[in-house]
Design a protein around this motif. Structure first.
Motif, mmCIF file in Angstrom:
data_model
loop_
_atom_site.group_PDB
_atom_site.id
_atom_site.type_symbol
_atom_site.label_atom_id
_atom_site.label_comp_id
_atom_site.label_asym_id
_atom_site.label_seq_id
_atom_site.Cartn_x
_atom_site.Cartn_y
_atom_site.Cartn_z
ATOM 1 N N LYS A 247 0.776 -1.218 0.043
ATOM 2 C CA LYS A 247 -0.091 0.063 0.016
ATOM 3 C C LYS A 247 0.890 1.382 -0.025
ATOM 4 O O LYS A 247 0.627 2.120 -0.939
ATOM 5 N N PHE A 248 1.840 1.207 0.871
ATOM 6 C CA PHE A 248 2.996 2.546 0.898
ATOM 7 C C PHE A 248 3.332 2.595 -0.396
ATOM 8 O O PHE A 248 3.632 3.848 -0.772
ATOM 9 N N ILE A 249 3.817 1.518 -0.878
ATOM 10 C CA ILE A 249 4.623 1.717 -2.367
ATOM 11 C C ILE A 249 3.720 2.258 -3.532
ATOM 12 O O ILE A 249 4.213 3.161 -4.198
ATOM 13 N N LYS A 250 2.430 1.777 -3.467
ATOM 14 C CA LYS A 250 1.465 2.177 -4.489
ATOM 15 C C LYS A 250 1.197 3.722 -4.071
ATOM 16 O O LYS A 250 1.177 4.624 -5.032
ATOM 17 N N GLN A 251 0.862 4.109 -2.586
ATOM 18 C CA GLN A 251 0.713 5.584 -2.560
ATOM 19 C C GLN A 251 2.050 6.417 -2.836
ATOM 20 O O GLN A 251 1.606 7.597 -3.399
ATOM 21 N N ASN A 252 3.180 5.917 -2.828
ATOM 22 C CA ASN A 252 4.266 6.623 -2.970
ATOM 23 C C ASN A 252 4.553 7.043 -4.723
ATOM 24 O O ASN A 252 4.703 8.075 -4.818
ATOM 25 N N LEU A 253 4.132 5.712 -5.464
ATOM 26 C CA LEU A 253 4.091 5.793 -6.607
ATOM 27 C C LEU A 253 3.141 7.099 -7.293
ATOM 28 O O LEU A 253 3.388 7.686 -8.195
ATOM 29 N N ALA A 254 2.040 6.990 -6.657
ATOM 30 C CA ALA A 254 0.838 7.742 -6.994
ATOM 31 C C ALA A 254 1.239 9.229 -6.686
ATOM 32 O O ALA A 254 1.059 10.211 -7.445
ATOM 33 N N LEU A 255 1.864 9.382 -5.499
ATOM 34 C CA LEU A 255 2.472 10.791 -5.196
ATOM 35 C C LEU A 255 3.204 11.189 -5.998
ATOM 36 O O LEU A 255 3.412 12.381 -6.475
ATOM 37 N N ASN A 256 4.443 10.516 -6.268
ATOM 38 C CA ASN A 256 5.521 10.741 -7.346
ATOM 39 C C ASN A 256 5.009 11.274 -8.843
ATOM 40 O O ASN A 256 5.263 12.074 -9.359
ATOM 41 N N GLU A 257 3.660 10.546 -9.158
ATOM 42 C CA GLU A 257 3.107 10.650 -10.443
ATOM 43 C C GLU A 257 2.490 11.852 -10.331
ATOM 44 O O GLU A 257 2.616 12.713 -11.379
ATOM 45 N N SER A 258 1.726 12.343 -9.423
ATOM 46 C CA SER A 258 1.205 13.468 -8.971
ATOM 47 C C SER A 258 2.172 14.639 -9.240
ATOM 48 O O SER A 258 1.862 16.023 -9.868
ATOM 49 N N ASN A 259 3.153 14.533 -8.565
ATOM 50 C CA ASN A 259 4.225 15.542 -8.620
ATOM 51 C C ASN A 259 4.876 15.892 -9.878
ATOM 52 O O ASN A 259 5.025 17.013 -10.345
ATOM 53 N N ARG A 260 5.000 14.824 -10.538
ATOM 54 C CA ARG A 260 5.725 15.076 -11.806
ATOM 55 C C ARG A 260 4.748 15.603 -12.875
ATOM 56 O O ARG A 260 5.049 16.690 -13.523
ATOM 57 N N ILE A 261 3.336 15.445 -12.696
ATOM 58 C CA ILE A 261 2.230 16.164 -13.376
ATOM 59 C C ILE A 261 2.313 17.468 -13.094
ATOM 60 O O ILE A 261 2.320 18.589 -13.905
ATOM 61 N N GLU A 262 2.380 17.949 -11.812
ATOM 62 C CA GLU A 262 2.472 19.310 -11.315
ATOM 63 C C GLU A 262 3.616 19.916 -11.642
ATOM 64 O O GLU A 262 3.711 21.134 -12.261
ATOM 65 N N THR A 263 4.755 19.301 -11.890
ATOM 66 C CA THR A 263 5.915 19.874 -12.300
ATOM 67 C C THR A 263 5.921 20.435 -13.737
ATOM 68 O O THR A 263 6.391 21.308 -14.255
ATOM 69 N N ASP A 264 5.572 19.371 -14.303
ATOM 70 C CA ASP A 264 5.231 19.474 -15.995
ATOM 71 C C ASP A 264 4.425 20.627 -16.304
ATOM 72 O O ASP A 264 4.594 21.274 -17.202
ATOM 73 N N LYS A 265 3.313 20.811 -15.512
ATOM 74 C CA LYS A 265 2.474 21.982 -15.680
ATOM 75 C C LYS A 265 3.281 23.252 -15.470
ATOM 76 O O LYS A 265 2.895 24.251 -15.934
#
Length: 271
Positions: A247-265
């Motif tokens: 669960k923690f790994i999945k949450q971290n992956l989702a958080l990293n993906e969200s941060n990446r999208i925000e950075t790209d924007k």
């Protein structure tokens, strides 16, 4: 009155978390009491478990990701079962086609039902962990616990040392859970014990209905020795740690993906 409403909600949610284990126990009872022709009991139980899992997926009670976790526990449990039956710890005396080294394949689902319960509880109670120990330490603890189930036949049984290590490692860890709108918490080590106790009660029911038999139950059924609670305590720890880490790994992956999208924007050129 508020306490009883809270207790009712908690009990009802716990029952929903136990859908898959409940299906297994009902099936054990019915196949023990009823004579089903044309198919061996162990094979019928395997078929019921597979159909139950598919129906849980179909009706959205479990996800494909959760099924992957459940299958991991099926393999972990089946390997342990094969070894324990080989060592004479218990046996599956009834005939069956779907057996590996004397162990029916349905037996792995009894372990995966614990994982199913944990996955369901994680969603229904919105579980949160605080002060989670170091990942490498608890991974090493999992390996040591699982290994002890194999090695204690040849060397010293380290279960009490392992339990002490668990209490030390998780001394500050709490599980937070929500019942209705009320947020509650308890020490995670205590939750291990509560789950282990109820699994021990379930084990007595399962052995009574012939899910498997300990050597002292072959002639006539008798209650499982209370020391088995410590075994389940350690197995529950493995289950919760694996589910939590995934669960923690999945949450971290989702958080990293969200941060990446925000950075790209933020880095995108203005038009």
């Amino acid at each position: 009155m508020a306490f009883f409403r809270l207790l009712w909600t908690f009990t009802w949610k716990q029952a929903l978390c136990c859908i898959f284990p409940g299906i297994i126990f009902i099936s054990l009872a019915l196949t023990k009491l009823l004579d089903i022709p044309f198919i061996a009991r162990y094979d019928l139980l395997l078929l019921i478990c597979i159909i139950a899992q598919l129906l849980l997926i179909k009706f959205g009670l479990e996800t494909w990701d959760e099924l992957k976790v459940i299958l991991i526990f099926h393999v972990i449990g089946l390997v342990l079962e094969i070894y324990k039956v080989h060592m004479g710890s218990w046996s599956y005396p009834e005939p069956g086609f779907a057996k590996i080294f004397g162990v029916p394949l349905y037996s792995g689902f009894m372990y995966s039902s614990v994982a199913s319960y944990i996955c369901q509880a994680w969603k229904r109670f919105d579980l949160q962990m605080t002060n989670w120990p170091n990942m490498w330490l608890i991974t090493a603890l999992c390996v040591a616990i699982y290994g002890n189930f194999f090695t204690h036949h040849y060397i010293m049984d380290f279960r009490w040392i392992l339990i002490i290590l668990v209490l030390v490692l998780f001394r500050k860890t709490y599980v937070h859970f929500k019942v209705s709108s009320t947020q509650l918490k308890m020490p995670l080590s205590l939750s291990f014990l509560c789950i282990a106790f109820f699994i021990y009660l379930a084990e007595n029911i399962a052995s009574f209905y012939g899910a498997w038999s300990y050597p002292d139950q072959l002639i006539a059924w008798r209650p499982v020795h209370v020391s088995k609670i410590t075994s389940w305590y350690l197995l529950v720890i493995i289950s919760i740690i694996i589910v939590a880490q995934l669960k923690f790994i999945k949450q971290n992956l989702a958080l990293n993906e969200s941060n990446r999208i925000e950075t790209d924007k933020s880095e995108a050129p203005l038009k």
